[in-house]
Design an enzyme around this catalytic site. Structure first.
Site, short mmCIF file in Angstrom:
data_model
loop_
_atom_site.label_atom_id
_atom_site.label_comp_id
_atom_site.label_asym_id
_atom_site.label_seq_id
_atom_site.Cartn_x
_atom_site.Cartn_y
_atom_site.Cartn_z
N GLU A 183 -2.57 -16.13 -3.35
CA GLU A 183 -2.21 -15.21 -4.29
C GLU A 183 -1.56 -15.52 -5.49
OE1 GLU A 183 -0.60 -11.88 -6.14
OE2 GLU A 183 -1.86 -11.33 -4.20
N ASP A 233 -9.53 -9.10 -1.19
CA ASP A 233 -8.89 -7.83 -1.56
C ASP A 233 -8.21 -7.68 -2.88
OD1 ASP A 233 -7.40 -5.43 -1.36
OD2 ASP A 233 -5.89 -5.93 -0.26
N CYS A 248 -10.41 -0.71 -3.74
CA CYS A 248 -9.72 0.56 -4.01
C CYS A 248 -10.36 1.28 -5.04
CB CYS A 248 -8.27 0.57 -4.18
SG CYS A 248 -7.94 -0.74 -5.60
N GLN A 305 0.92 -1.39 -0.16
CA GLN A 305 0.09 0.13 -0.12
C GLN A 305 0.84 1.22 0.06
OE1 GLN A 305 -3.34 0.20 -0.35
NE2 GLN A 305 -3.93 -2.03 -0.23
N TYR A 365 -6.56 -12.98 -2.67
CA TYR A 365 -5.48 -11.84 -3.52
C TYR A 365 -4.78 -11.29 -2.04
CZ TYR A 365 -9.44 -11.88 -6.93
OH TYR A 365 -10.21 -12.20 -8.01
#
Length: 436
Positions: A316, A364, A391, A260, A292
């Site tokens: 992932e 996510d 996001c 991030q 994720y």
């Protein structure tokens, strides 16, 4: 890109659209206007990529300014520059921070109404970027700059470094990068020439020194093109890594791996996931998932909330990130990391006759969202609760709508201003199966 011979329009700005542009109308046609604020009257130059249904335009003069207009903190992105050479990446910088957050909340509300059929009023909270209290709620009037711990700049044919111009791939030389944390501003080397380079990465990890990384033209991100598994493994072992600190926990990742960018984002999102997971629905022995999962940040948050015996699998697609996740979660005996695409992993669960009954899932996805294929697979497996970290407000709203088709309702949602001076925001939502 607009040129000086494109038409100028005097426009009444009436709204805001997803993507950081304001909305006006001219003779019945929608005009998306950059660098304007709803309620203003502006003079804008129409760009040359006109469409039948809408036009795009750039503000060149403000005829009747909003009380929320301010001088752009990045001079190279301000109205004083021609639109063709305004620095991109700070499209809300001309707006006072409190109004920025109000506009983002409006975009989120409109997306939820349009794509999920929900009427919501979710404020977007300010988040501190100071090193001392990164991630804590911020004073609403606190300056929004100095938050980026990662900045990617580009290099033109003459070796000059800078961001892309707004809405183009033309490099714009700049004298400052005010959105970056101070450590990066000090090493940015904006006056140097970088002949033969393609990009410059500025990285400020929370547990290490700031770095300037030059990426030569033709080199793939993450190193040179790989030739065979053994060679790739050797190179991977030697790839530079960094360490990030979140509370008392350390996370190792590749220097060019995902993390991030807001100084307080990892702390904010870890706390939000812990708070949104309903303990009454959490079964530590279920097949809990972190999808994720990157390098294990949110899987660690689950473990920290419910204890080391809580089962959690982080999934992932990036193999290197998954390897780091395994190391970062090594102190959690009931945690494991799987390198796999999320849709394929869920397919394997389904083909194996498994369900996620009683499980909690942290989701996510990238900016594009999870999408129908993943939502359909996940909902069919029947987890007890889903905590969705997003996001992009439109992608979140679309996926909430898809989950609702499968009988999952939105119980809670919070939003955070983790991208000040841009149109982006972060949201965390909890969805649960609707009973009856």
């Amino acid at each position: 890109m607009a040129s000086s011979d494109e038409p100028l329009l005097d426009l009444e700005v009436t709204g805001i659209a997803h993507g950081g542009v304001a909305v006006a109308r001219h003779e019945g046609r929608v005009v998306f206007v950059a660098d304007a604020i709803p309620g203003e009257r502006v003079r804008a130059r129409v760009r040359d990529d006109r469409h039948d249904r809408f036009w795009r335009a750039d503000t060149v003069d403000v005829l009747d300014a909003s009380p929320d207009r301010r001088r752009h903190p990045w001079p190279e992105a301000g109205l004083e520059r021609d639109p063709a050479v305004r620095a991109g990446g700070a499209e809300f910088g001309h707006i006072r921070p409190a109004r920025q957050r109000a506009l983002k909340a409006q975009v989120l509300a409109e997306a939820m109404q349009r794509f999920a059929g929900l009427e919501l009023d979710v404020p977007v909270g300010a988040v501190s970027a100071s090193a001392a209290d990164a991630g804590a709620p911020a004073d609403p009037d606190e300056p929004a700059e100095g938050w980026r711990t990662r900045v990617r700049l580009h290099v033109d044919a003459e070796g000059r470094v800078g961001p892309y111009a707004a809405r183009s791939h033309d490099v714009v030389p700049v004298a400052s990068v005010p959105l970056a944390v101070l450590e990066l501003q000090e090493i940015a080397a904006l006056d140097r020439r970088f002949e033969g380079a393609a990009e410059i990465d500025l990285i400020a990890p929370s547990a290490g020194e700031a770095e300037l990384v030059v990426r030569p033209a033709g080199e793939r991100r993450g190193g040179a093109a790989r030739r065979g598994r053994r060679a790739a493994s050797t190179r991977d072992a030697a790839r530079p890594h960094i360490v990030e600190r979140v509370g008392d926990r350390l996370f190792r990742l590749d220097r060019d791996g995902f993390w991030q960018v807001h100084r307080g984002a990892a702390t904010t999102l870890s706390r939000a996931v812990r708070e949104h997971l309903d303990p009454a629905r959490f079964d530590p022995d279920a097949d809990n998932l972190d999808l994720y999962g990157g390098v294990g940040l949110l899987a660690a948050a689950v473990g920290d909330r419910f204890g080391g015996d809580a089962r959690i699998t982080t999934v992932e697609a990036d193999r290197r990130a998954s390897e780091h996740a395994a190391g970062n979660l090594a102190d959690r005996p009931s945690a494991q990391a799987v390198a796999a695409r999320v849709d394929r992993y869920l397919d394997r669960l389904d083909r194996g006759g498994r369900t996620l009954a009683g499980a909690s899932v942290v989701l996510d996805p990238p900016r594009s969202g999870a999408g129908r294929a993943v939502v359909d697979r996940l909902a069919a497996l029947g987890p007890a609760q889903i905590v969705y970290v997003a996001c992009d407000p439109v992608a979140l709203a679309r996926d909430v709508g898809l989950f609702r088709e499968h009988g999952y309702g939105l119980e809670a949602v919070d939003a955070y201003d983790l991208f000040p001076d841009t149109h982006h925001l972060e949201a965390v939502a909890r969805l649960t199966a609707i009973v009856g």
